[in-house]
Design a protein around this motif. Structure first.
Motif, PDB file in Angstrom:
ATOM      1  N   VAL A 192       0.853  -1.179   0.000  1.00  0.00           N
ATOM      2  CA  VAL A 192       0.000   0.000   0.000  1.00  0.00           C
ATOM      3  C   VAL A 192       0.896   1.239   0.000  1.00  0.00           C
ATOM      4  O   VAL A 192       1.946   1.255   0.645  1.00  0.00           O
ATOM      5  N   GLU A 193       0.502   2.238  -0.762  1.00  0.00           N
ATOM      6  CA  GLU A 193       1.196   3.520  -0.758  1.00  0.00           C
ATOM      7  C   GLU A 193       0.582   4.355   0.357  1.00  0.00           C
ATOM      8  O   GLU A 193      -0.634   4.547   0.387  1.00  0.00           O
ATOM      9  N   GLU A 246       5.726  10.263   1.618  1.00  0.00           N
ATOM     10  CA  GLU A 246       5.076   9.030   1.195  1.00  0.00           C
ATOM     11  C   GLU A 246       6.052   7.874   1.316  1.00  0.00           C
ATOM     12  O   GLU A 246       7.267   8.066   1.357  1.00  0.00           O
ATOM     13  N   HIS A 266       5.975   3.181   0.783  1.00  0.00           N
ATOM     14  CA  HIS A 266       5.233   1.963   0.484  1.00  0.00           C
ATOM     15  C   HIS A 266       5.411   1.000   1.644  1.00  0.00           C
ATOM     16  O   HIS A 266       6.526   0.827   2.153  1.00  0.00           O
ATOM     17  N   VAL A 304      -8.786   5.577   2.847  1.00  0.00           N
ATOM     18  CA  VAL A 304      -8.324   4.304   2.285  1.00  0.00           C
ATOM     19  C   VAL A 304      -8.928   4.213   0.890  1.00  0.00           C
ATOM     20  O   VAL A 304     -10.141   4.067   0.748  1.00  0.00           O
ATOM     21  N   ASP A 305      -8.078   4.384  -0.109  1.00  0.00           N
ATOM     22  CA  ASP A 305      -8.533   4.467  -1.499  1.00  0.00           C
ATOM     23  C   ASP A 305      -9.661   5.481  -1.646  1.00  0.00           C
ATOM     24  O   ASP A 305     -10.669   5.248  -2.304  1.00  0.00           O
ATOM     25  N   GLY A 306      -9.491   6.630  -0.971  1.00  0.00           N
ATOM     26  CA  GLY A 306     -10.426   7.736  -1.103  1.00  0.00           C
ATOM     27  C   GLY A 306     -11.645   7.672  -0.204  1.00  0.00           C
ATOM     28  O   GLY A 306     -12.473   8.575  -0.220  1.00  0.00           O
ATOM     29  N   ALA A 356      -6.355  -2.368  -0.304  1.00  0.00           N
ATOM     30  CA  ALA A 356      -6.163  -0.954  -0.626  1.00  0.00           C
ATOM     31  C   ALA A 356      -4.873  -0.743  -1.401  1.00  0.00           C
ATOM     32  O   ALA A 356      -3.901  -1.468  -1.239  1.00  0.00           O
ATOM     33  N   VAL A 357      -4.891   0.279  -2.230  1.00  0.00           N
ATOM     34  CA  VAL A 357      -3.715   0.675  -2.992  1.00  0.00           C
ATOM     35  C   VAL A 357      -3.065   1.894  -2.354  1.00  0.00           C
ATOM     36  O   VAL A 357      -1.861   2.031  -2.337  1.00  0.00           O
ATOM     37  N   ARG A 358      -3.893   2.778  -1.769  1.00  0.00           N
ATOM     38  CA  ARG A 358      -3.365   4.020  -1.209  1.00  0.00           C
ATOM     39  C   ARG A 358      -4.092   4.359   0.097  1.00  0.00           C
ATOM     40  O   ARG A 358      -5.304   4.220   0.186  1.00  0.00           O
ATOM     41  N   VAL A 359      -3.305   4.819   1.062  1.00  0.00           N
ATOM     42  CA  VAL A 359      -3.850   5.325   2.327  1.00  0.00           C
ATOM     43  C   VAL A 359      -3.284   6.715   2.529  1.00  0.00           C
ATOM     44  O   VAL A 359      -2.066   6.912   2.484  1.00  0.00           O
ATOM     45  N   ASP A 360      -4.169   7.693   2.707  1.00  0.00           N
ATOM     46  CA  ASP A 360      -3.757   9.072   2.985  1.00  0.00           C
ATOM     47  C   ASP A 360      -3.957   9.355   4.459  1.00  0.00           C
ATOM     48  O   ASP A 360      -5.041   9.089   5.015  1.00  0.00           O
TER      49      ASP A 360
END
Length: 101
Positions: free
Chosen positions: A21-22, A37, A39, A74-76, A89-93
């Motif tokens: 996950v990024e 950021e 990974h 988590v993915d938006g 998930a691919v991305r967590v902000d």
């Protein structure tokens, strides 16, 4: 020698599948983490709380303090429940509270 992270969809040394996950940090979270950021390889079933705990362990108590007040996308999709699964998930902000807006 520094261990290399498992590839996306790879396995750990125990044969457990992982996913990459990024993680993107913003404002005070980026300052506390020392990076904007990175990974992270996550085992299956990782929860939001488990991810936050792993990030705090990696970056120290300053991030743990900030992360306790952060919203996670988590993915938006907003996740506030620490027991929610991160899933595939691919991305967590990691978004700290922002003033004025």
């Amino acid at each position: 020698m520094t261990p290399q992270p498992a590839p996306v969809g790879g396995t750990t040394g125990t044969g457990v599948r992982t996913g990459r996950v990024e993680v993107r940090y913003f404002a005070a979270a980026a300052e506390a983490a020392g990076v904007q950021e990175e990974h992270v390889d996550l085992p299956p079933g990782t929860t939001v709380g488990g991810l936050l705990d792993a990030l705090a362990e990696r970056h120290g108590p300053a991030l743990a303090d900030v992360a306790a007040r952060c919203a996670l996308l988590v993915d938006g999709v907003l996740h506030r429940d620490r027991d929610a699964r991160v899933g595939a998930a691919v991305r967590v902000d990691v978004l700290p509270p922002f003033a004025g807006g």
